[in-house]
Design a protein around this motif. Structure first.
Motif, PDB file in Angstrom:
ATOM      1  N   GLY A 152       0.814  -1.194  -0.079  1.00  0.00           N
ATOM      2  CA  GLY A 152       0.265   0.680  -0.188  1.00  0.00           C
ATOM      3  C   GLY A 152       0.933   0.919   0.461  1.00  0.00           C
ATOM      4  N   LYS A 153       1.936   1.179  -0.593  1.00  0.00           N
ATOM      5  CA  LYS A 153       3.446   2.473  -0.884  1.00  0.00           C
ATOM      6  C   LYS A 153       3.564   2.923  -1.695  1.00  0.00           C
ATOM      7  CE  LYS A 153       5.770   3.570   2.653  1.00  0.00           C
ATOM      8  NZ  LYS A 153       5.203   4.311   3.776  1.00  0.00           N
ATOM      9  N   TYR A 154       2.843   2.566  -2.531  1.00  0.00           N
ATOM     10  CA  TYR A 154       2.594   2.866  -4.360  1.00  0.00           C
ATOM     11  C   TYR A 154       2.198   4.387  -3.984  1.00  0.00           C
ATOM     12  CZ  TYR A 154       4.547   3.273  -8.904  1.00  0.00           C
ATOM     13  OH  TYR A 154       4.701   3.690 -10.227  1.00  0.00           O
ATOM     14  N   TYR A 155       2.768   5.544  -4.598  1.00  0.00           N
ATOM     15  CA  TYR A 155       1.963   6.766  -4.117  1.00  0.00           C
ATOM     16  C   TYR A 155       0.804   7.450  -5.124  1.00  0.00           C
ATOM     17  CZ  TYR A 155       4.370   8.708  -8.521  1.00  0.00           C
ATOM     18  OH  TYR A 155       5.067   8.711 -10.004  1.00  0.00           O
ATOM     19  N   ASP A 156       0.755   6.605  -6.484  1.00  0.00           N
ATOM     20  CA  ASP A 156      -1.001   6.425  -6.429  1.00  0.00           C
ATOM     21  C   ASP A 156      -1.751   5.214  -7.229  1.00  0.00           C
ATOM     22  OD1 ASP A 156       0.875   6.253  -8.576  1.00  0.00           O
ATOM     23  OD2 ASP A 156       0.422   8.159 -10.144  1.00  0.00           O
ATOM     24  N   GLN A 157      -1.281   4.129  -6.294  1.00  0.00           N
ATOM     25  CA  GLN A 157      -1.888   3.057  -6.893  1.00  0.00           C
ATOM     26  C   GLN A 157      -3.269   3.730  -7.042  1.00  0.00           C
ATOM     27  OE1 GLN A 157       0.072   1.005  -3.495  1.00  0.00           O
ATOM     28  NE2 GLN A 157      -1.471  -0.386  -3.059  1.00  0.00           N
ATOM     29  N   PRO A 158      -4.310   2.296  -7.356  1.00  0.00           N
ATOM     30  CA  PRO A 158      -5.638   2.438  -7.058  1.00  0.00           C
ATOM     31  C   PRO A 158      -5.670   1.933  -5.841  1.00  0.00           C
ATOM     32  CG  PRO A 158      -5.259   0.494  -8.984  1.00  0.00           C
ATOM     33  CD  PRO A 158      -3.713   1.346  -8.355  1.00  0.00           C
TER      34      PRO A 158
END
Length: 342
Positions: free
Chosen positions: A54-60
């Motif tokens: 849950g750490k990717y800055y613009d993940q859905p």
């Protein structure tokens, strides 16, 4: 694998790799302007490692199908798309959705893969190759005879970046663990053990006047050292925050900290430059973005065919063993890219 239908790997939430799920369904039908691509290779990149935390800055929002890029054959076309595209091997960058047996892609986002390049080999240089090409030739613009520092020189982006730099006549210092040093030396790279501590001091010994560019995917406190290692007129290109991979908290904060430093450094009157590189920058100007992406990926494929760069496939692992592939990619023990295949 479900030979007749759709197979997707689903990321249901913040899970360990073994928490990935398989989902089966019907092969999608191409809508207007779209093609259906039967996946032949899709990559396991740092983005997916961040996304499962849950750490990717613009993940859905969860759940979703990860997979940043893919290579495959067009099996169906929608209205407004040339039917002759069917049967063509193409590459595409989708950010999510690539970990599937069949993927819907806008036809305008596909780039033909030249004859003589296999799908796994092509896959290793899609997002990694475009990232390396644009950072070296668009952002840093280092001339032949210059010196650059590449952090993670054995990684997915690092391996391509090192080779492109050497092909351009640029001297390379590369950080990596000792197990990769011989391979780096064979490419003309001067290796530095990042685990030995005080990397900056070692780089200063090798380049007393500073380096012309630093390519830093690590971020965190070490980014300050990267800035300080620049020669007058040098360029820092930050393109990730691997140092915060396992840190709890906001996924946007590490990027915001990097952006704040970049703004501050660029305001200093010392002739140095700093960038936070994002491959999707300019994506809102869709036609220009697509044209630039296609042109740069075509250049990368040409470099691959010439032998300026080689495809570093760390492992080929079937799609339904995605947890194993993700574990391997996260282990830090491989050079190049882990590739998922049908």
């Amino acid at each position: 694998m479900n030979a007749e239908g759709l197979v997707e790997v689903v990321l249901p939430g913040k899970v360990e790799p073994e928490g990935l799920e398989l989902r089966y369904g019907a092969v999608p039908t191409a809508g207007p302007g779209q093609v259906v691509v039967r996946m032949e290779a899709t990559g396991v990149s740092f983005a997916e490692q961040q996304m499962r935390r849950g750490k990717y800055y613009d993940q859905p929002p969860f759940p979703f199908v990860p997979g940043y890029d893919l290579v495959g054959t067009v099996t169906g076309t929608g209205a407004g798309v040339d039917p002759a595209l069917t049967g063509t091997r193409v590459a595409a960058m989708v950010k999510t959705g690539g970990w599937a047996s069949h993927v819907l892609v806008d036809a305008a986002d596909t780039v033909p893969v030249p004859e003589g390049i296999g799908p796994a080999e092509a896959e290793t240089v899609v997002v990694n190759g475009v990232t390396a090409w644009q950072m070296l030739h668009t952002k840093a613009r280092v001339r032949a005879g210059g010196t650059v520092l590449v952090h993670g020189a054995n990684g997915g982006v690092g391996t391509v970046l090192v080779q492109l730099a050497r092909a351009a006549g640029i001297k390379v210092i590369g950080t990596a663990s000792p197990r990769h040093h011989d391979a780096l030396r064979a490419q003309g790279v001067t290796p530095v053990d990042y685990r030995a501590g005080n990397v900056a001091a070692r780089v200063r010994e090798l380049a007393p006047g500073g380096v012309d560019a630093v390519f830093d995917h690590v971020g965190g406190p070490g980014l300050v050292d990267s800035w300080r290692l620049l020669a007058p007129g040098g360029t820092l290109v930050s393109y990730g925050s691997a140092a915060t991979r396992d840190v709890e908290g906001s996924k946007q904060l590490p990027v915001l900290k990097i952006l704040a430093r970049v703004l501050l450094w660029n305001a200093l009157p010392n002739g140095r430059h700093a960038y936070f590189y994002n491959i999707w920058a300019g994506a809102r100007a869709k036609d220009r973005f697509r044209a630039r992406l296609a042109a740069d990926l075509t250049q990368v494929f040409a470099a691959l065919r010439r032998g300026d760069i080689s495809a570093r496939v760390a492992a080929r692992i079937p799609l339904d063993r995605a947890p194993e592939a993700l574990r391997l990619a996260e282990s830090g023990t491989v050079a190049g890219k882990v590739v998922l295949i049908p």
